[in-house]
Design an enzyme around this catalytic site. Structure first.
Site, PDB file in Angstrom:
ATOM      1  CB  CYS A  38     -32.833   1.703  -4.429  1.00 11.97           C
ATOM      2  SG  CYS A  38     -32.809   3.760  -4.625  1.00 11.97           S
ATOM      3  CG  HIS A  57      -0.475  -0.004   2.326  1.00 12.69           C
ATOM      4  ND1 HIS A  57       0.027  -1.203   2.995  1.00 12.69           N
ATOM      5  CD2 HIS A  57      -0.535   0.999   3.383  1.00 12.69           C
ATOM      6  CE1 HIS A  57       0.611  -0.585   4.554  1.00 12.69           C
ATOM      7  NE2 HIS A  57       0.170   0.668   4.664  1.00 12.69           N
TER       8      HIS A  57
END
Length: 180
Positions: free
Chosen positions: A156, A71
């Site tokens: 949705c 990272h």
């Protein structure tokens, strides 16, 4: 061209990362993709790897090279950091400095001065929630720039602000930062 780190998080809009990464690659950018675990439920890492010709990083704890810390190295090799789509969950984690996955850990490790763009994509109520708006304000104070979501019919079934900005809008914003 730029080394772009594209972070994909858990939103139904994650499938649009395929078009986005493909277009960024066609423009000559080197694209490295990070995916939250939730994002991998919406789109396969293999799809993004095939389009970018680069490994896709999904696990902060998977360290292939013992001589480096993944990272940290990914952050150091980033000219522009883009989170598209940005889920409400990752928004909250970024705003509060959490580093519990590859996306948030790389974000926290970015050197100062790296442009950071976020493109939220979530339900209208989630986007307009005072907690999310506060988190967006915090991220802006940390130097993140928001690519505003669109008003649209959402997955949705609700209509309102929360749809991922168009790919063309995101590409335009990226190109503007890469020309500086």
């Amino acid at each position: 061209m730029a080394r772009i780190t594209l972070a994909v998080t858990g939103s139904i809009s994650a499938y649009k990362a395929a078009d986005l990464s493909n277009e960024l690659t066609k423009l000559g950018h080197e694209v490295t993709v990070l995916m939250s675990r939730s994002a991998t439920q919406f789109i396969s890492p293999l799809t993004l790897q095939s389009l970018t010709k680069n490994p896709v990083h999904t696990d902060i704890m998977k360290e292939e090279d013992p001589s480096s810390i993944k990272h940290i190295d990914l952050a150091k090799n980033t000219d522009l950091f883009l989170v598209a789509p940005l889920s409400a969950n990752t928004l909250a984690k970024l705003a509060h400095g959490m580093a519990d996955n590859i996306v948030t850990a790389v974000a926290l490790a970015l050197p100062m001065g790296v442009p950071k763009l976020i493109a939220p994509a979530m339900n209208t109520n989630m986007y307009l929630n005072p907690a999310s708006q506060h988190n967006l304000q915090l991220l802006r104070s940390y130097g993140f720039e928001e690519i505003k979501p669109r008003e649209s019919l959402l997955a949705c079934g609700d209509f309102g602000t929360g749809a991922l900005a168009t790919i063309d809008t995101i590409l335009y914003e990226v190109q503007q930062r890469c020309q500086k």
